[in-house]
Design a protein around this motif. Structure first.
Motif, PDB file in Angstrom:
ATOM      1  N   GLU A 203       0.855  -1.208  -0.022  1.00  0.00           N
ATOM      2  CA  GLU A 203      -0.076   0.002  -0.127  1.00  0.00           C
ATOM      3  C   GLU A 203       0.662   1.455   0.056  1.00  0.00           C
ATOM      4  O   GLU A 203       0.426   2.124  -0.499  1.00  0.00           O
ATOM      5  N   LEU A 204       2.056   1.312   0.752  1.00  0.00           N
ATOM      6  CA  LEU A 204       2.767   2.467   0.779  1.00  0.00           C
ATOM      7  C   LEU A 204       3.444   2.762  -0.653  1.00  0.00           C
ATOM      8  O   LEU A 204       3.641   3.790  -1.012  1.00  0.00           O
ATOM      9  N   LEU A 205       3.865   1.687  -1.409  1.00  0.00           N
ATOM     10  CA  LEU A 205       4.480   1.754  -2.575  1.00  0.00           C
ATOM     11  C   LEU A 205       3.310   2.270  -3.526  1.00  0.00           C
ATOM     12  O   LEU A 205       3.589   3.277  -4.597  1.00  0.00           O
ATOM     13  N   GLU A 206       2.137   1.785  -3.516  1.00  0.00           N
ATOM     14  CA  GLU A 206       1.128   2.237  -4.321  1.00  0.00           C
ATOM     15  C   GLU A 206       0.728   3.675  -3.879  1.00  0.00           C
ATOM     16  O   GLU A 206       0.682   4.603  -4.754  1.00  0.00           O
ATOM     17  N   LEU A 207       0.927   4.187  -2.605  1.00  0.00           N
ATOM     18  CA  LEU A 207       0.663   5.553  -2.203  1.00  0.00           C
ATOM     19  C   LEU A 207       1.646   6.399  -2.810  1.00  0.00           C
ATOM     20  O   LEU A 207       1.314   7.705  -3.478  1.00  0.00           O
ATOM     21  N   LYS A 208       3.086   6.049  -2.830  1.00  0.00           N
ATOM     22  CA  LYS A 208       4.019   6.768  -3.421  1.00  0.00           C
ATOM     23  C   LYS A 208       3.669   6.861  -4.813  1.00  0.00           C
ATOM     24  O   LYS A 208       3.877   8.220  -5.473  1.00  0.00           O
ATOM     25  N   THR A 209       3.486   5.885  -5.615  1.00  0.00           N
ATOM     26  CA  THR A 209       3.243   6.045  -7.049  1.00  0.00           C
ATOM     27  C   THR A 209       2.048   7.007  -7.212  1.00  0.00           C
ATOM     28  O   THR A 209       2.058   7.701  -8.334  1.00  0.00           O
ATOM     29  N   LEU A 210       0.974   6.874  -6.445  1.00  0.00           N
ATOM     30  CA  LEU A 210      -0.230   7.878  -6.725  1.00  0.00           C
ATOM     31  C   LEU A 210       0.213   9.346  -6.545  1.00  0.00           C
ATOM     32  O   LEU A 210      -0.055  10.198  -7.222  1.00  0.00           O
ATOM     33  N   LEU A 211       0.955   9.503  -5.655  1.00  0.00           N
ATOM     34  CA  LEU A 211       1.562  10.898  -5.137  1.00  0.00           C
ATOM     35  C   LEU A 211       2.516  11.485  -6.127  1.00  0.00           C
ATOM     36  O   LEU A 211       2.617  12.627  -6.601  1.00  0.00           O
ATOM     37  N   THR A 212       3.242  10.562  -6.861  1.00  0.00           N
ATOM     38  CA  THR A 212       4.116  11.083  -7.758  1.00  0.00           C
ATOM     39  C   THR A 212       3.554  11.170  -8.851  1.00  0.00           C
ATOM     40  O   THR A 212       4.117  11.910  -9.725  1.00  0.00           O
ATOM     41  N   GLN A 213       2.419  10.688  -9.259  1.00  0.00           N
ATOM     42  CA  GLN A 213       1.621  10.978 -10.352  1.00  0.00           C
ATOM     43  C   GLN A 213       0.848  12.098 -10.288  1.00  0.00           C
ATOM     44  O   GLN A 213      -0.001  12.375 -11.130  1.00  0.00           O
TER      45      GLN A 213
ATOM     46  N   VAL B 160      -7.844   8.363  -0.829  1.00  0.00           N
ATOM     47  CA  VAL B 160      -8.741   7.211  -0.569  1.00  0.00           C
ATOM     48  C   VAL B 160      -7.955   6.063  -0.020  1.00  0.00           C
ATOM     49  O   VAL B 160      -8.199   5.267   0.977  1.00  0.00           O
ATOM     50  N   LEU B 161      -6.668   5.793  -0.660  1.00  0.00           N
ATOM     51  CA  LEU B 161      -5.754   4.903  -0.340  1.00  0.00           C
ATOM     52  C   LEU B 161      -5.415   4.967   1.298  1.00  0.00           C
ATOM     53  O   LEU B 161      -5.238   4.076   2.147  1.00  0.00           O
ATOM     54  N   VAL B 162      -5.188   6.434   1.658  1.00  0.00           N
ATOM     55  CA  VAL B 162      -4.791   6.652   2.838  1.00  0.00           C
ATOM     56  C   VAL B 162      -5.664   6.160   3.982  1.00  0.00           C
ATOM     57  O   VAL B 162      -5.582   5.714   5.195  1.00  0.00           O
ATOM     58  N   GLU B 163      -7.117   6.592   3.458  1.00  0.00           N
ATOM     59  CA  GLU B 163      -8.152   6.173   4.420  1.00  0.00           C
ATOM     60  C   GLU B 163      -8.222   4.711   4.608  1.00  0.00           C
ATOM     61  O   GLU B 163      -8.506   4.337   5.770  1.00  0.00           O
ATOM     62  N   GLU B 164      -7.972   3.961   3.551  1.00  0.00           N
ATOM     63  CA  GLU B 164      -7.937   2.536   3.901  1.00  0.00           C
ATOM     64  C   GLU B 164      -6.956   2.129   4.732  1.00  0.00           C
ATOM     65  O   GLU B 164      -7.260   1.242   5.404  1.00  0.00           O
ATOM     66  N   MET B 165      -5.911   2.583   4.331  1.00  0.00           N
ATOM     67  CA  MET B 165      -4.764   2.244   5.195  1.00  0.00           C
ATOM     68  C   MET B 165      -5.034   2.414   6.877  1.00  0.00           C
ATOM     69  O   MET B 165      -4.662   1.716   7.703  1.00  0.00           O
ATOM     70  N   THR B 166      -5.503   3.766   6.974  1.00  0.00           N
ATOM     71  CA  THR B 166      -6.102   3.976   8.537  1.00  0.00           C
ATOM     72  C   THR B 166      -7.061   3.043   9.001  1.00  0.00           C
ATOM     73  O   THR B 166      -6.707   2.721  10.158  1.00  0.00           O
ATOM     74  N   GLU B 167      -8.202   2.759   7.983  1.00  0.00           N
ATOM     75  CA  GLU B 167      -8.886   1.598   8.643  1.00  0.00           C
ATOM     76  C   GLU B 167      -8.343   0.366   9.075  1.00  0.00           C
ATOM     77  O   GLU B 167      -8.423  -0.220   9.986  1.00  0.00           O
ATOM     78  N   MET B 168      -7.450  -0.209   8.167  1.00  0.00           N
ATOM     79  CA  MET B 168      -6.675  -1.285   8.364  1.00  0.00           C
ATOM     80  C   MET B 168      -5.805  -1.359   9.828  1.00  0.00           C
ATOM     81  O   MET B 168      -5.905  -2.175  10.283  1.00  0.00           O
ATOM     82  N   SER B 169      -5.367  -0.156   9.802  1.00  0.00           N
ATOM     83  CA  SER B 169      -4.429   0.103  10.914  1.00  0.00           C
ATOM     84  C   SER B 169      -5.287  -0.075  12.182  1.00  0.00           C
ATOM     85  O   SER B 169      -5.070  -0.506  13.299  1.00  0.00           O
TER      86      SER B 169
END
Length: 141
Positions: free
Chosen positions: A3-13, A21-30
């Motif tokens: 998820e962190l790698l995907e987040l990095k990719t989304l931000l660099t793009q 949306v991914l940050v929210e999912e990660m927060t819920e998972m945590s």
């Protein structure tokens, strides 16, 4: 990690909306992970508090288990950098109440040498006091 790698990719793009949306999912998972860990220790805590309440006695082993469970719940619930806690008092109460059934089943096998079923043992328990005592220990230790 994925998820962190995907987040990095989304931000660099520059795809901030999908990144959020991914940050929210990660927060819920945590948070789900924290709840699961707290629930595991809540079952152990309640098991020994049930035995203590119904048998009207305690042992050093029970006391150490209670102390360890409380310590682990507090450690898991503490937000280290941001301060505060992951679960509110009400959410902790819910986690304890959700853990009660399993703790009761284990206690019925251990208390009074296993003579009582879960249903019979439940009739001997002051449920509200049990949950309040558990919450008080979590807040106090």
């Amino acid at each position: 990690m994925e998820e962190l790698l995907e987040l990095k990719t989304l931000l660099t793009q520059g795809n901030v909306s999908d990144a959020l949306v991914l940050v929210e999912e990660m927060t819920e998972m945590s948070k789900d992970d924290k709840i699961n860990k707290i629930s595991s220790y809540a079952k152990i805590l309640l098991l020994h508090l049930i035995k203590r309440q119904v048998e009207k006695r305690t042992t050093r082993s029970w006391d150490l288990s209670i102390e360890n469970s409380v310590d682990e719940i507090q450690k898991t619930n503490r937000r280290r950098k941001a301060g505060g806690t992951y679960l509110s008092s009400e959410e902790l109460r819910e986690a304890l109440m959700d853990s009660y059934r399993i703790a009761l089943a284990k206690a019925s096998a251990e208390a009074f040498e296993g003579r009582y079923s879960s249903k019979e043992l439940a009739q001997m328990i002051d449920f509200d006091r049990l949950i309040t005592d558990a919450l008080d220990l979590i807040k106090t230790y």
